[in-house]
Motif scaffolding. Sequence first.
Motif, PDB file in Angstrom:
ATOM      1  N   SER A 246      -5.305  -8.283  -5.226  1.00 11.56           N
ATOM      2  CA  SER A 246      -4.641  -8.139  -3.752  1.00 11.56           C
ATOM      3  C   SER A 246      -3.545  -9.237  -3.855  1.00 11.56           C
ATOM      4  N   ASN A 247      -3.693 -10.397  -4.429  1.00 11.53           N
ATOM      5  CA  ASN A 247      -2.690 -11.336  -4.479  1.00 11.53           C
ATOM      6  C   ASN A 247      -1.328 -10.719  -5.174  1.00 11.53           C
ATOM      7  N   LYS A 248      -1.916 -10.191  -6.432  1.00  8.54           N
ATOM      8  CA  LYS A 248      -0.755  -9.743  -7.386  1.00  8.54           C
ATOM      9  C   LYS A 248       0.011  -8.723  -6.560  1.00  8.54           C
ATOM     10  N   MET A 249      -0.504  -7.772  -5.947  1.00  6.98           N
ATOM     11  CA  MET A 249       0.107  -6.701  -5.247  1.00  6.98           C
ATOM     12  C   MET A 249       0.897  -7.091  -4.137  1.00  6.98           C
ATOM     13  N   ARG A 250       0.358  -8.303  -3.363  1.00  6.52           N
ATOM     14  CA  ARG A 250       1.286  -8.907  -2.280  1.00  6.52           C
ATOM     15  C   ARG A 250       2.254  -9.546  -2.872  1.00  6.52           C
ATOM     16  N   GLU A 251       2.393 -10.218  -3.987  1.00  5.16           N
ATOM     17  CA  GLU A 251       3.541 -11.091  -4.678  1.00  5.16           C
ATOM     18  C   GLU A 251       4.687  -9.902  -4.855  1.00  5.16           C
ATOM     19  N   LEU A 252       4.209  -8.779  -5.469  1.00  2.45           N
ATOM     20  CA  LEU A 252       5.161  -7.784  -5.792  1.00  2.45           C
ATOM     21  C   LEU A 252       5.924  -7.121  -4.287  1.00  2.45           C
ATOM     22  N   ALA A 253       5.183  -7.008  -3.565  1.00  2.00           N
ATOM     23  CA  ALA A 253       5.596  -6.630  -2.092  1.00  2.00           C
ATOM     24  C   ALA A 253       6.401  -7.524  -1.439  1.00  2.00           C
ATOM     25  N   ARG A 254       5.991  -8.899  -1.657  1.00  3.20           N
ATOM     26  CA  ARG A 254       7.042  -9.848  -1.309  1.00  3.20           C
ATOM     27  C   ARG A 254       8.267  -9.854  -1.960  1.00  3.20           C
ATOM     28  N   LEU A 255       8.545  -9.550  -3.126  1.00  2.00           N
ATOM     29  CA  LEU A 255       9.705  -9.429  -3.945  1.00  2.00           C
ATOM     30  C   LEU A 255      10.377  -8.150  -3.337  1.00  2.00           C
ATOM     31  N   LEU A 256       9.838  -7.158  -3.424  1.00  4.79           N
ATOM     32  CA  LEU A 256      10.375  -5.948  -2.707  1.00  4.79           C
ATOM     33  C   LEU A 256      11.176  -6.070  -1.393  1.00  4.79           C
ATOM     34  N   ILE A 257      10.238  -6.894  -0.480  1.00  2.64           N
ATOM     35  CA  ILE A 257      10.873  -7.161   0.880  1.00  2.64           C
ATOM     36  C   ILE A 257      11.923  -8.127   0.847  1.00  2.64           C
ATOM     37  N   THR A 258      12.058  -9.049   0.194  1.00  2.00           N
ATOM     38  CA  THR A 258      13.113  -9.773  -0.113  1.00  2.00           C
ATOM     39  C   THR A 258      14.322  -9.308  -0.707  1.00  2.00           C
ATOM     40  N   TYR A 259      14.330  -8.479  -1.690  1.00  2.00           N
ATOM     41  CA  TYR A 259      15.153  -7.726  -2.201  1.00  2.00           C
ATOM     42  C   TYR A 259      15.939  -6.665  -1.150  1.00  2.00           C
ATOM     43  N   ARG A 260      14.852  -5.828  -0.351  1.00  2.00           N
ATOM     44  CA  ARG A 260      15.343  -5.060   0.634  1.00  2.00           C
ATOM     45  C   ARG A 260      16.366  -6.001   1.580  1.00  2.00           C
TER      46      ARG A 260
ATOM     47  N   LYS B 299       0.693  -1.104  -0.013  1.00  2.00           N
ATOM     48  CA  LYS B 299      -0.024  -0.055   0.001  1.00  2.00           C
ATOM     49  C   LYS B 299       0.791   1.515  -0.062  1.00  2.00           C
ATOM     50  N   THR B 300       2.178   1.340   0.470  1.00  3.45           N
ATOM     51  CA  THR B 300       2.851   2.467   0.540  1.00  3.45           C
ATOM     52  C   THR B 300       3.776   2.692  -0.517  1.00  3.45           C
ATOM     53  N   ASP B 301       4.023   1.467  -1.219  1.00  2.00           N
ATOM     54  CA  ASP B 301       4.928   1.660  -2.468  1.00  2.00           C
ATOM     55  C   ASP B 301       3.866   2.241  -3.497  1.00  2.00           C
ATOM     56  N   LEU B 302       4.524   3.413  -4.198  1.00  2.00           N
ATOM     57  CA  LEU B 302       3.766   4.011  -5.356  1.00  2.00           C
ATOM     58  C   LEU B 302       3.454   3.193  -6.446  1.00  2.00           C
ATOM     59  N   LEU B 303       4.561   2.426  -6.901  1.00  2.00           N
ATOM     60  CA  LEU B 303       4.502   1.637  -8.251  1.00  2.00           C
ATOM     61  C   LEU B 303       3.562   0.582  -8.008  1.00  2.00           C
ATOM     62  N   ILE B 304       3.640   0.083  -6.957  1.00  2.00           N
ATOM     63  CA  ILE B 304       2.827  -1.154  -6.586  1.00  2.00           C
ATOM     64  C   ILE B 304       1.294  -0.798  -6.607  1.00  2.00           C
ATOM     65  N   ALA B 305       1.074   0.370  -5.961  1.00  2.00           N
ATOM     66  CA  ALA B 305      -0.137   0.982  -5.818  1.00  2.00           C
ATOM     67  C   ALA B 305      -1.030   1.088  -7.224  1.00  2.00           C
ATOM     68  N   HIS B 306       0.046   1.827  -7.969  1.00  2.00           N
ATOM     69  CA  HIS B 306      -0.507   2.198  -9.276  1.00  2.00           C
ATOM     70  C   HIS B 306      -0.786   1.076 -10.030  1.00  2.00           C
ATOM     71  N   TYR B 307       0.083  -0.113  -9.812  1.00  2.00           N
ATOM     72  CA  TYR B 307       0.062  -1.219 -10.843  1.00  2.00           C
ATOM     73  C   TYR B 307      -1.406  -2.014 -10.337  1.00  2.00           C
ATOM     74  N   GLY B 308      -1.747  -1.954  -9.077  1.00  2.85           N
ATOM     75  CA  GLY B 308      -3.155  -2.471  -8.206  1.00  2.85           C
ATOM     76  C   GLY B 308      -4.148  -1.576  -9.278  1.00  2.85           C
ATOM     77  N   GLU B 309      -4.148  -0.564  -8.992  1.00  3.03           N
ATOM     78  CA  GLU B 309      -5.173   0.504  -9.791  1.00  3.03           C
ATOM     79  C   GLU B 309      -5.419   0.156 -11.240  1.00  3.03           C
ATOM     80  N   SER B 310      -4.331   0.041 -11.919  1.00  2.00           N
ATOM     81  CA  SER B 310      -4.607  -0.375 -13.254  1.00  2.00           C
ATOM     82  C   SER B 310      -5.012  -1.838 -13.471  1.00  2.00           C
ATOM     83  N   TYR B 311      -4.757  -2.741 -12.575  1.00  2.00           N
ATOM     84  CA  TYR B 311      -5.173  -3.983 -12.856  1.00  2.00           C
ATOM     85  C   TYR B 311      -6.710  -3.891 -12.568  1.00  2.00           C
ATOM     86  N   LEU B 312      -7.155  -3.104 -11.500  1.00  2.00           N
ATOM     87  CA  LEU B 312      -8.698  -3.070 -11.443  1.00  2.00           C
ATOM     88  C   LEU B 312      -9.110  -2.291 -12.596  1.00  2.00           C
TER      89      LEU B 312
END
Length: 532
Positions: free
Chosen positions: A38-52, A12-25
């Motif tokens: 929700s599942n797709k956004m969480r998947e990208l967020a998990r990748l970002l957390i792992t990279y961090r 929810k706080t990452d701008l690009l992931i939030a825009h991606y979810g908005e475009s998907y809807l």
Amino acid sequence: MMREDEISFTAKTDLLIAHYGESYLKSQKRERKEYSCSNKMRELARLLITYRASVNDNSIAFKDLLHPEKFEGVVSATRKLSGFDPINKTYEAPSTALHMGTSLKVVSDELIHLILKRSPGFICESPEKSLEWRKNVKNFKMLVGTRWNTEISSVANKDLNEKRWERPLLVPLIDDVKMFREKTLEFAKECQKHFLENTDTDDTYKLFVNCTLALLVLFNRRRIGDVQYLKIKDYLSERKTNFKDFESTLSEGEKILTKHYKRVLNGGKGSRAVVILVPEVLQDFLNLIIKKRDKYISADNKYIFAIPNSKIQWSQADVAIRYLTKKMKLKNPAAISSNRLRKHIATTMQILSMSQQDCKQFSKFMGHTEKTHEEFYELPVDIYQTAKVVKLLILMEEGIPTQHKGKSLSEIEINLNEYVDEMQPESSESAIQQEQTENHEGDENEKRRLNYLDTDEENNDVPSKKRPKTKKQAWSIEEIALIQKHFGNDMKKGRYPLSSEIKKFIASNHSKRSVLQIKAKMQHLMTKQKAN
């Protein structure tokens, strides 16, 4: 819609992931796609957390990952996220690794779109920097398109396929299916009785809805989404054709079936129209649900399988089926699921001689193509497959006779006794050991050896342990000479001829020996040659 955890906070706080979810809807029509989003956004967020975590920097945003220099880091994070084992080259979650590449391409396009629009958070100081940023994103996307298969997808896809066929074949047992249907009907009729007596409660209504939903999924063998999202207006609407010409092609029994089963159209996977057939007993249940729903369900809920006091507007069929299986003593309750029920009916179809048109119509009813039906739903039955394929291989060994022309494998009957005898390794070894033992004991006539096998055809069907003792027929000099003449080259190379060649030898020389006896004698002769 998301669970409140670190992953949802990041999404929810990452701008690009939030825009991606908005475009998907925006690209989806039905509201239930919010769960997929929700599942797709969480998947990208998990990748970002792992990279961090891998670079020990929590300030990195997802837009920072889409750079050619970060490609290797993204690959490593994806492998870690999907549980990659570099030694065995396996993934704990190969499907995650597979479609992460697609998600990265879509996110790259979304980032380029935001840069061009100069959206807040994606504004560059100068056109040159904007051009350079877009170029880096495009190069990253190009790397994903050209290298993702080599780095991730190829091994992940192979691992996924291996796990699929290594997984044991789990299909519902007929007894379990019958018990599930009977018990669920009992539960539903008990609830129906409470409604008639006006002693119903929230729990009664919820159980009644879940029973009806489970029975409808069971009867139609449909995906859970094809049934659980059924709306009241779609169920009540009548969509019948008046083509009298088609009715004349139906049998009397088929005409009766069309009157007792209601055909309902509903939106399915990929916005395809799917057909749901409703038996009369379930029609009564559904009519009662509609009649009593005002007491438990709000008027703005348009789904027929809505349940009281739920955040979700519809009942979840998979949850309902699992709940009901726990209330029964099934032998294999895990096999009672929508997906396995679909595979069960598709697998059973192999036994029927269905025409191509029948298969086409059935695939349409199930909501998928014929190719999907064959590749994903029609499972190989080991007993059926072994019996049919072995019969074909035996026929090929002899050459398919002309009398079998135009016949199916089910119509062909062959004598398998001699093939079964040949495939008994213990008997063959016993024959060889017996003959070698007799020769070792020192028979005075080296050219005449006793064979332990009895050539009396009447004793062939008697098991070896119960077979009565009979006089063994000695091998004549002429028989041994014929074997050496016909199969000398094979014996020199230390190999056996084909069974078909031995049978031709037996027929042409009018021999009373069996294929197994001749092979045993050849083994003895080859052993003797090596000793000399």
